[in-house]
Write a protein that holds these residues in place. Structure first.
Motif: not given
Length: 107
Positions: A64-76
């Motif tokens: 979940m933490i890895n997916d959250s970082f990936l989602g935030l990276s996509v938004v950024a």
């Protein structure tokens, strides 16, 4: 989490885009980037669910933490691309005005 983050960003951007009277800040481009990413993550979620079954709904904290970082990276990344689009198109003429002022000061 990636799907959730990108859908949330897409919905927020869509509401802002829809309530604005003019589209001078190219919010449509940002909105479509977020919705495209959301569709991509939806496809990923469907295939992952087909592979894992019910275990898909009980991820580990690390995942979940890895997916959250990936989602935030996509938004950024989408926001960076949007800023580049704004700088290139210069919808309000700010960069053109700065360049004009700079060239007249040098002359």
């Amino acid at each position: 989490m990636t799907l959730l983050i990108t859908v949330l960003a897409a919905v927020i951007t869509t509401v802002i885009w829809y309530t604005r009277k003019n589209n001078d800040m190219k919010l449509g481009s940002l909105m479509f980037m977020f919705w495209g990413a959301s569709l991509m993550w939806l496809g990923d979620a469907i295939f992952e669910y087909a592979e894992l079954g019910a275990q898909y709904f009980t991820p580990e904290l690390k995942d979940m933490i890895n997916d959250s970082f990936l989602g935030l990276s996509v938004v950024a990344l989408a926001l960076v691309i949007w800023v580049v689009i704004l700088l290139v198109s210069d919808p309000r003429g700010k960069i053109k005005g700065l360049l004009k002022k700079h060239t007249s000061a040098v002359s």
